[in-house]
Design a protein around this motif. Structure first.
Motif, PDB file in Angstrom:
ATOM      1  N   HIS A 161       0.820  -1.219   0.000  1.00  0.00           N
ATOM      2  CA  HIS A 161       0.000   0.000   0.000  1.00  0.00           C
ATOM      3  C   HIS A 161       0.846   1.257   0.000  1.00  0.00           C
ATOM      4  O   HIS A 161       0.431   2.306   0.489  1.00  0.00           O
ATOM      5  N   CYS A 202      -7.129   1.874  -5.031  1.00  0.00           N
ATOM      6  CA  CYS A 202      -6.861   0.630  -4.304  1.00  0.00           C
ATOM      7  C   CYS A 202      -7.969   0.388  -3.286  1.00  0.00           C
ATOM      8  O   CYS A 202      -8.616   1.340  -2.831  1.00  0.00           O
ATOM      9  N   CYS A 242      -7.689  -0.072  -0.302  1.00  0.00           N
ATOM     10  CA  CYS A 242      -7.348   0.553   0.975  1.00  0.00           C
ATOM     11  C   CYS A 242      -7.788   2.012   1.042  1.00  0.00           C
ATOM     12  O   CYS A 242      -7.750   2.636   2.094  1.00  0.00           O
ATOM     13  N   CYS A 253      -1.526   2.350  -5.525  1.00  0.00           N
ATOM     14  CA  CYS A 253      -0.713   1.487  -4.657  1.00  0.00           C
ATOM     15  C   CYS A 253      -0.051   0.386  -5.491  1.00  0.00           C
ATOM     16  O   CYS A 253      -0.574  -0.011  -6.538  1.00  0.00           O
TER      17      CYS A 253
HETATM   18 ZN   LIG Z   1      -3.629   0.307  -1.170  1.00  0.00          ZN
END
Ligand SMILES: [Zn+2]
Length: 288
Positions: A155, A165, A167, A172
């Motif tokens: 990440h 992403c 996240c 990332c």
């Molecule tokens: Zn990520």
């Protein structure tokens, strides 16, 4: 003997491991997809019950971030939406045994570190698979960090204009290099569902689109390696995972790494422990 428990997005595994880090008995089940904490607790209880009477402790290698005994997800989709689970107390209550917790890539990093052909002080482990996991050993110590986040190199950003992403960040390493990212880009280019394995088949046949897709992944990993070298001066990077160990992949990572100045290049070696890396690494870490 110790029970090592592997909690992943698709499967749960429990192994009974002896003092010589040999797996004596193993069980598997599927990770509940409901996102309900009770379902995960009862799945874990059923899984470890047959192994309990021979074990004196439990160590867990789990996907997600382990912070103060709780499991939280970097990408909640990975655990069916489950985003906060009291892992330590749940397993202590189920088992009545002392419990230690690690992130799965951190555990695998420790396992690979202990198996290195040429022992060293500082190593990074990167697994390129459904996602991109990573773990760091610095000066001979596994890094978990203050809140369990240390080493989550999947990440870190390699392209701010890159895809979003899971996240919440953009571009990332995981969003460009993972098997999921390979499948997504293949879907856009070929206008049909192709997984990473199918893309690699085309890659090996010399298909130029497939080569471009695999190269995007390999280049993201090569940039990450240069960043890690600059940041931590690591001696060797161990690369594993179904994408990382696919035929021809590491050669492409090396090709892109060699485009960078020599200062930012680092030795690369393939992972040796396979899918048992998390379980065995967790057991080795718990018994040190
Ligand atoms: Zn990520």
């Amino acid at each position: 003997m110790i029970i090592a428990l592997d909690i992943g997005g698709t499967k749960l595994a429990a192994s009974l491991i002896n003092d010589n880090n040999i797996i004596i008995d193993s069980r598997r089940s599927s990770t509940p997809k409901s996102g309900c904490a009770d379902d995960l607790a009862s799945a874990l209880e059923q899984l470890i019950a047959p192994l309990l009477n021979q074990a004196s402790a439990i160590v867990v290698a789990s996907t997600g971030i382990i912070n103060q005994g709780r499991l939280t997800a970097v990408n909640p989709d990975n655990l069916g939406g489950l985003n906060d689970f009291p892992l330590q107390t749940t397993i202590e209550e189920i088992s009545g045994l002392p419990v230690q917790l690690l992130n799965d890539a951190q555990a695998a990093a420790w396992g690979e570190y202990c198996q290195l052909e040429r022992p060293c002080k500082s190593m990074a482990f990167i697994t390129v698979s459904t996602g991109v996991g990573a773990g760091l050993v610095i000066n001979g110590e596994l890094q978990t960090g203050l809140t369990g986040l240390a080493g989550h190199a999947g990440h870190t950003t390699v392209d701010p204009q890159g895809p979003k992403c899971g996240c919440g960040r953009s571009g990332c390493v995981e969003a460009l290099a993972s098997g999921t990212a390979i499948g997504k880009l293949a879907g856009e280019i070929y206008k049909k569902n192709l997984d990473a394995k199918a893309v690699f088949e085309r890659f090996h046949q010399g298909d130029q689109n497939a080569q471009m897709i695999i190269d995007r992944s390999a280049q993201a990993i090569a940039i990450l390696l240069g960043n890690m070298k600059a940041l931590l001066d690591i001696e060797v990077v161990v690369i594993g995972g179904s994408v990382g160990l696919a035929e021809g992949y590491l050669a492409r990572v090396r090709y892109f790494m060699e485009q960078q100045p020599a200062l930012f290049q680092v030795d690369i070696t393939p992972a040796r422990l396979g899918h048992e890396a998390g379980l065995k690494g967790a057991a080795l870490w718990a018994s040190q």
